[in-house]
Structures are given as structure tokens and as C-alpha cells.
Design an enzyme around this catalytic site. Sequence first.
Site, PDB file in Angstrom:
ATOM      1  N   ARG A 180      45.013  15.348  38.533  1.00  0.00           N
ATOM      2  CA  ARG A 180      44.684  13.967  38.166  1.00  0.00           C
ATOM      3  C   ARG A 180      45.961  13.134  38.015  1.00  0.00           C
ATOM      4  NH1 ARG A 180      40.375  10.497  38.378  1.00  0.00           N
ATOM      5  NH2 ARG A 180      39.861   9.525  36.393  1.00  0.00           N
ATOM      6  N   SER A 202      34.918  11.318  36.448  1.00  0.00           N
ATOM      7  CA  SER A 202      33.544  11.825  36.582  1.00  0.00           C
ATOM      8  C   SER A 202      33.437  12.856  37.690  1.00  0.00           C
ATOM      9  CB  SER A 202      32.597  10.670  36.913  1.00  0.00           C
ATOM     10  OG  SER A 202      32.643   9.715  35.893  1.00  0.00           O
ATOM     11  N   THR A 254      35.672   7.757  46.744  1.00  0.00           N
ATOM     12  CA  THR A 254      36.340   9.046  46.619  1.00  0.00           C
ATOM     13  C   THR A 254      35.894   9.849  47.817  1.00  0.00           C
ATOM     14  OG1 THR A 254      36.413   8.995  44.219  1.00  0.00           O
ATOM     15  CG2 THR A 254      36.316  11.158  45.165  1.00  0.00           C
TER      16      THR A 254
HETATM   17  N1  GLU Z   1      37.926   7.411  39.831  1.00  0.00           N
HETATM   18  C1  GLU Z   1      36.646   8.015  39.766  1.00  0.00           C
HETATM   19  C2  GLU Z   1      36.652   9.229  38.904  1.00  0.00           C
HETATM   20  O1  GLU Z   1      37.618   9.873  38.779  1.00  0.00           O
HETATM   21  C3  GLU Z   1      36.152   8.409  41.092  1.00  0.00           C
HETATM   22  C4  GLU Z   1      35.965   7.226  41.954  1.00  0.00           C
HETATM   23  C5  GLU Z   1      34.793   7.340  42.826  1.00  0.00           C
HETATM   24  O2  GLU Z   1      34.333   8.389  43.209  1.00  0.00           O
HETATM   25  O3  GLU Z   1      34.282   6.319  43.187  1.00  0.00           O
HETATM   26  O4  GLU Z   1      35.689   9.578  38.351  1.00  0.00           O
END
Ligand code: GLU
Length: 598
Positions: free
Chosen positions: A108, A476, A409
Site C-alpha cells: 500500500r 477496500s 483499480t
Molecule cells: N483506492 C481504493 C481502495 O484501496 C481502490 C480504488 C478502486 O478500486 O476503485 O480501496
Amino acid sequence: MRILPALTALSLTTLGFVVTSPPALAGGGTPVKEPTAIGYGGAVATVDATATAVGLDVLRHGGNAVDAAVAAAATLGVTEPFSSGIGGGGFFVYYDARKRSVSTIDGRETAPATATDKYFIDPADGLPYDFSEARVSGLSTGAPGTLATWEEALDRWGTRSLAASLRPAARVAEQGFEVDATFRQHVADNAAAFGQFTSSRELYLPGGAPPAVGTIQRNPDLAATYRLIGELGTGVFYRGAVAGDIVGTVQHPPVAADPWGTWAYPIRPGVLTRADLAGYRLRFPAPTRSDYRGLTVYGMSTPSSGGTAVGEALNIIEAGLPTSATATDKLHHYLEASALAFADRNRYVGAYTDRSVLKKLISDRWGAQRACEIDRTKALVKPVAPGDLNGSGCATATAGGAVEEGQSTTNLTVADRWGNVVEYTFTIEATGGNTMVVPGRGFLLNNELTDFNFAPTQGTAPDPNLPGPGKRPRSSMSPTIVLSDGKPFLALGSPGGATIITTVLQVLVNRLDLGMTLPEAMAAPRGSQRNSAGIQAEAAFRNQYGPVLTPLGHTFAADVAELGAATAIEFTRGGGFIATAEPARRGGGAAAVVHPKR
Ligand code: GLU
């Protein structure tokens, strides 16, 4: 994205593909895009046919799941640059067949050492920045973890070098790939922001407009960056010339003297330093682990909330579903369990949540305690309150606000013939990240730090997801591996911001409770209840299930075009694979197996 159709068998060989072995590549040289592939010998599923073909080629040449996953991921950094790449981070979950164990890598992004809990508060007026203002700025970029993840995964479990793993992707970047409707749309959605930056508009707005569908997109700068890293190692990225360019971009965004179009906000520089990049460290948290219907579910622990939220929701469903449950009961419990798990996630889960709290949230006892909230005949009024960690019955804490995240993502699933499995979700946060291409390097920077809450969301209770020095924002992302009797049964993951959790949960419920096959479970319409008044749903979900859910008191928010872009592999008896990607969402994904079952 597809490799340009004009490529001949010869040029495909130079790309490193085996042209003689279908089904990865069709006769004309275009990788076949199949959402489902059934067979043996190894399997790959990604959102993109080129990346899947690269991964499959590695498996065919004796590489293992980790080798294939890294090569495919590097290719996604080229063909899916708005959702992934070395400017971002992610979570890698690995099942080691020999050791029969599941491990994770937390790659991360990390906040600068100087970040405080007021990081996203405008000093001029004491108010949080608007999301777009924070996103399109240097402030939103955390130290990226993706490249370190690839290197570490290869070192620990792979058989190939990072240089070899980057090579096919560098060739794709150099030779180009055909722009499809999804790629063009992602550029169009970001055109206003890209137009502000010299580097971004040069790469993605040739002639002042998004590239037309069917044209060839090349990225020679990224090809050179991959080759440089291959030659010099990741040090050049974290401590060398590339690090200097990343920090330069963050601290002095490459704003054009003649911006194209208008951008409503000032473009703020960030404070990430070379020391922040040099100090980047991977983490290796134990996976979350819970049981569901005799299966063992492994997921990603903090700073992702994915593992605990999916595990908690499954426990609630298991505890709450009556044995006489109908399909409507099952859907109702899926939605209610998801809302309850989100209330707890928002209240309790952040990068520094104590392990004892995480353990409690994912325990059967807690699942049973939360399940007592659910009324089979009536939907709970949302938002529901988080549970009281010190209580023994139903919730007594006060409701906290809903928390949202971005929508982009990418995810991949790979399995090899030895039984090893990779489930990997990685991102640059929003589609297009912070919208700044690092000049001369060909990759976009992440805006992952906007996954922090800008201001407290939990009333008088502490907010676990405020920014802090060197802290990782809550995610998430939910790369999930399910074992049956200690052996892989299912691996899956998805993009989609906070809807990742519900997409993974829904595919599991579809497959395990609603009697669907895996391809059916993936294709089924999706709805997401994240503890807010209305279910966020695709129109097909509302149309299909609304008639049975609204009488229970469920309501729907405005429809969304699509939720998620999942990939998954199911492991069948006798060593076979059912590899699946989306049939339609995000333009459809690509699944492939080494030896197709005919
Ligand atoms: N930044 C989001 C997360 O880490 C993921 C972004 C996405 O999947 O749209 O949960």
C-alpha cells in the site's frame, strides 16, 4: 485493450508470445478475449487480453503463478494505465501449495513523514479540500509500493527475475496496443485534468483529444522506464533518478503554461520527499481468516478493510440465515450483513487498528452478535450503528457517517500447475490516479492518500482512518482465497473502491449460497449495500430483485452502470480450473488456461 491486430506471428514472437498455442492467441495475432476458460495446467484471469496472454505465456514456459502474475501485472501497467501501474500500490495474496499456507504482501502507498491529521484541511479556511482538488494535486500521492511488491513476490516465491518479468510489458509499451472503447473513455473522463499537465496531455491527448478507438497507443517512456528498472533494479525507482522525477512531479506538478480547458481548482504541490521514497517498506501481515460453510476464507488484513469486512459479513450471514432460507432471504441477508459490516469497518478499521479488534470483528461470536440485528421480514433502517465491542447484544453505539472511496483499480487471479495461487489487487486509486504522468517516465502517479478520511467521520468516536505521518490509508481491496480442506477452492478479487467488498461478497454468496456456477456468479447483476439509505445497484439487479426486496423495506439509490470488474478461478477436483473474468463489465475481461478442456 488488444495487441494491434496488424501484428504478425513474427512480431508476436518478438513480443515473447508463443504463437502456436491457442487459445491465448487467435490466428490473426489478436489475443482472444474469453470471459471463461476451463482446463488444466495453469490459469490466468485479468481484465485485459494482452495481460492474460503474457501471463499464460509465462506459465507455458515453466514459470509459476507468481512469475505469471508479475508479468501480467506489469503488462496491465501498460494497457490499463489509468487503473494500475508502478506509480501505485496494492495487496498480493499467495497460496503456497508446498507449504499449504497463505501469505500476503502489503504494498500500500504510504503518506509522507510530515503528514498530520490535518493533511487534507485547507489552512486558508480550516475546511477539507474538495475531493477533486485533493486528488489532482501533489498532496494525494503516497510513496508507491507496486514495484517493491513485484520484486519481493518474485524473490520469495517466483523463479524469474524482475528484469525478465518486465520485458514482455516493455515490448507492449514500445510496440503499442489498440485503443478500445474503455481506454478512450478513461482518457475522456480525465481530459480536463490531463489537459493541465504537459506530460499527461502529450501521452494521452494527442492532437488535443482522447485517442480514437482502433488507433495504436504506444508508451516508449514507460518501456524505457521498465528497461531501466530491469537493468538497475528497483533502487533506481526508490532512491535513484526515477525517485527524483517522482518527487519533482509531486513537489512541482508539470502544469502547462497554456492549460487546455479549465480546471476549477488550484493545483497544489505535495510534500513527498526522496526520503519518503527511500524509506518505503513492504509489510507482510498475516492474512485474515474466517470460516464459512466449512470453507476457510483468507483475505487481506489492514490497512485493507477487505478481509475483515468480507469475513465479518460472511459470519453474519452464516449465523443469521434460517435453515429454511429462500433465495430472497439470502439476498436480504447479503445486503443486511454488508451494511452491518460496513458500519463496523467505518468505525473501527484503519491502518493501526489493534489486532485484537480485528480478530473480534472476524469472529463467529461477533457475527452472531451482529446477526441478531437482522429481521427476516424487514430491512434495517440505514445507516445502522456500529456494534459495541464491549457489549454482548445488538448494537448500542451511535451511527457514524458513510465513507466512500474511488472507483478504479484492477485485479488478477493466477494459478499454476503445481497448485500455487496468486490473488492480486492493485491500483492508483481513482481512474487516472492524480492525473500527472511523471515527465519522461510514462506512468501516472497515484492519488491513494485521498482514501484517508479528510475530516473525522465518526462523530465523537475516534476516526481510525485520518491521515498521519507514514500512515497507509484504509483500503477496500479484497483479494480473497478460499480453501476447502486446506486446498484452493476459489480465488477472487475486484476493483471498485468500497464496492470491492460487496462485489467479492456477492460473488461468494452467488456461488456458495445461491447455487450459481462461477461464471454465472460473476455475470449476475450486482447490488451494493454499504450502510447507506439506498442500495447502489446495476439496473438489472434492481429490475430482477427489486420486486422481492422492496416489500421488505429495501430502497434503491440511483442506478450505476456497473459494479466491479472481477476475476476469479475455481479449482475443480482432479486439478482443473474454471478461470473467469467479466463477460461485459469494463469492456469484458480475459480468462485463459494452459490446456483447454475440449
Ligand atoms: N483506492 C481504493 C481502495 O484501496 C481502490 C480504488 C478502486 O478500486 O476503485 O480501496
